[in-house]
Design a protein around this motif. Structure first.
Motif: not given
Length: 506
Positions: A419-426, A431-441
């Motif tokens: 991954r030449p670019y990696r989101v700097p989160l465990p 999972v938490a980052m994706c939860t809010v937009p997933s709830a809106f979807l």
């Protein structure tokens, strides 16, 4: 809302692809994740003209037009919920929604570059059926969305030429003529489209910068609190309009094979685009709602033109009216490129018949894929604007939920993936980052209405059927596929399996 199912015959089945991850770039600029282009294997390969690669600035403005293109089309959010909620929505939503999707796109586009984008991500995570469904949902969402732009231009032109605004031959001819002409411009090359997007973006944004500056002495913050009168707020229209104006952050990933050093260029372009897009909505809407006395009920598509006339005079009104046309052209071109290169990428991967990978000799553009996307766009061009928005949003939501799942699954199950670019989160934070937009979807899907729900179900079933049909066509050799690419990927997969102990397999 009726769509001809015969139009969908070119949509996106998938076969399982495995590609090496750390092989250096080829001489043509593609990577191991990019299957060799079919034309590279022909007897005249040496005579082919090299393709120009997209650099940072053109990619920023292609993303800008994929997602937004300016505040045009945002007026109905004010009508649905009033100025205050609209301003809050365009302040918060680009960051709650745009930032997570941009981070997902940046990591996966850098890790798995190549035309096809998110289709490859889902295929790598969950297998061919998932890739096929994601491709179907996103492609149909893209071409349905494209169909809204000629109609939106007709709405703005209708303020100067009333005949264009009314149903009839004049409006039909305008919509069809614009669709065909703009499709031809797309044929002339992605580099031309990219730098054209830069020019269109600067010219269409300039009058809003001026309007914002001129409005400052006239702003009355009390006007931002005006309420919708005589009826309840239309939250379904509000969220559909908000979402329609701020989605498709991942669409440029389908052109990753055409980008110069995508592992560096994509993250930077997405970061710049988030800020540019948020400002391009929020500032003009603050000016127009705070410097005019129009009630929310007056905010129909095209009202920003009238607001510009009130704030700055006739010259600014006509500039923004012209800017609406230019912005819609930019959005049409950017999203048609995304859809066409998605088909091209899937054909290069052996997921669609080889005909979709054919490039024009002079411009090196996928002319068959462009023509197919134009035909689908014309077929849905005369749906109502709200129906177009709701259907595109629903299909896009389904695809993006699967895309988020693929991102999380690949992070958990394929930690060795380069991954030449990696989101700097465990992983838990991701999972938490994706939860809010997933709830809106999920909310967008729930409030879509039974007609949109039934249509999406039918198209999903069609996508499953097409996946099976493409597998049958390959096995029976009824259509020609890029089987050399598929065979190479399968050989690589078998080699990987031979070197992995059974207990280590995921």
């Amino acid at each position: 809302m009726i769509m001809n199912p015969e139009i969908q015959i070119t949509k996106l089945p998938s076969q399982r692809q495995q590609q090496p991850e750390e092989t250096p770039p080829r001489e043509d600029g593609t990577t191991a994740q990019d299957p060799p282009h079919p034309e590279h294997h022909g007897p005249h390969a040496a005579q082919q003209q090299p393709r120009s690669k997209l650099t940072l600035l053109p990619l920023v403005f292609l993303i800008y037009f994929e997602v937004a293109g300016g505040p045009y089309g945002a007026e109905r959010a004010v009508r649905a919920a009033g100025p205050l909620f609209t301003l809050l929505g365009f302040l918060v939503f680009p960051f709650l929604w745009g930032v997570p999707e941009s981070l997902v796109t940046a990591e996966l586009a850098a890790a798995l570059p190549g035309n096809g984008g998110f289709v490859l991500w889902a295929d790598r995570a969950f297998g061919p059926l998932a890739g096929s469904l994601l491709g179907t949902w996103k492609y149909l969402s893209c071409v349905i969305n494209i169909a809204a732009y000629p109609a939106l231009v007709a709405d703005y032109l209708g303020r100067a030429v009333p005949a264009v605004a009314q149903p009839g031959r004049t409006r039909t001819g305008t919509v069809v003529g614009m669709t065909v002409l703009l499709s031809f411009l797309n044929y002339t090359g992605l580099s031309i489209v990219g730098w054209g997007a830069v020019a269109l973006g600067l010219v269409s944004l300039a009058p809003f910068v001026l309007m914002t500056g001129i409005s400052v002495p006239k702003l009355r913050p009390k006007r931002w609190t005006a309420q919708v009168q005589g009826r309840n707020k239309d939250w379904r229209l509000f969220f559909n309009t908000l979402f329609w104006n701020l989605n498709y952050w991942d669409s440029a990933s389908t052109m990753a094979g055409e980008v110069d050093r995508p592992e560096r260029t994509f993250p930077r372009a997405l970061g710049v685009a988030v800020v540019l897009i948020a400002a391009s909505y929020l500032l003009p809407l603050m000016a127009a709602t705070g410097a005019t006395d129009a009630r929310p009920e007056a905010w129909e598509n095209g009202y920003l033109v009238d607001a510009a006339g009130i704030i700055g005079g006739g010259w600014l009104k006509y500039w923004i009216q012209a800017g609406a046309v230019l912005s819609s052209i930019g959005m049409f071109e950017a999203q048609l490129s995304s859809g066409a290169y998605q088909l091209l990428g899937m054909s290069e991967l052996g997921l669609l018949p080889a005909v979709f990978a054919r490039r024009a000799t002079r411009f090196r553009t996928p002319w068959i894929s462009i023509a197919a996307s134009t035909a689908v766009t014309l077929a849905v061009s005369f749906l109502g604007f709200d129906d177009v928005v709701a259907t595109a949003n629903f299909l896009y939501s389904l695809g993006t939920l699967l895309e988020f799942a693929a991102f999380l699954w690949l992070r958990a199950s394929r930690p060795e993936l380069k991954r030449p670019y990696r989101v700097p989160l465990p992983l838990p934070a991701l999972v938490a980052m994706c939860t809010v937009p997933s709830a809106f979807l999920a909310y967008v899907c729930i409030v879509a209405g039974w007609r949109v729900f039934a249509l999406a179900g039918a198209l999903t079933a069609l996508g499953v059927g097409l996946h099976g049909a493409m597998r049958l066509c390959r096995s029976r050799e009824w259509l020609r596929f890029n089987t050399a690419v598929v065979a190479a990927a399968e050989d690589h997969q078998h080699q990987e399996e031979d070197h992995i102990a059974p207990g280590d397999r995921v």
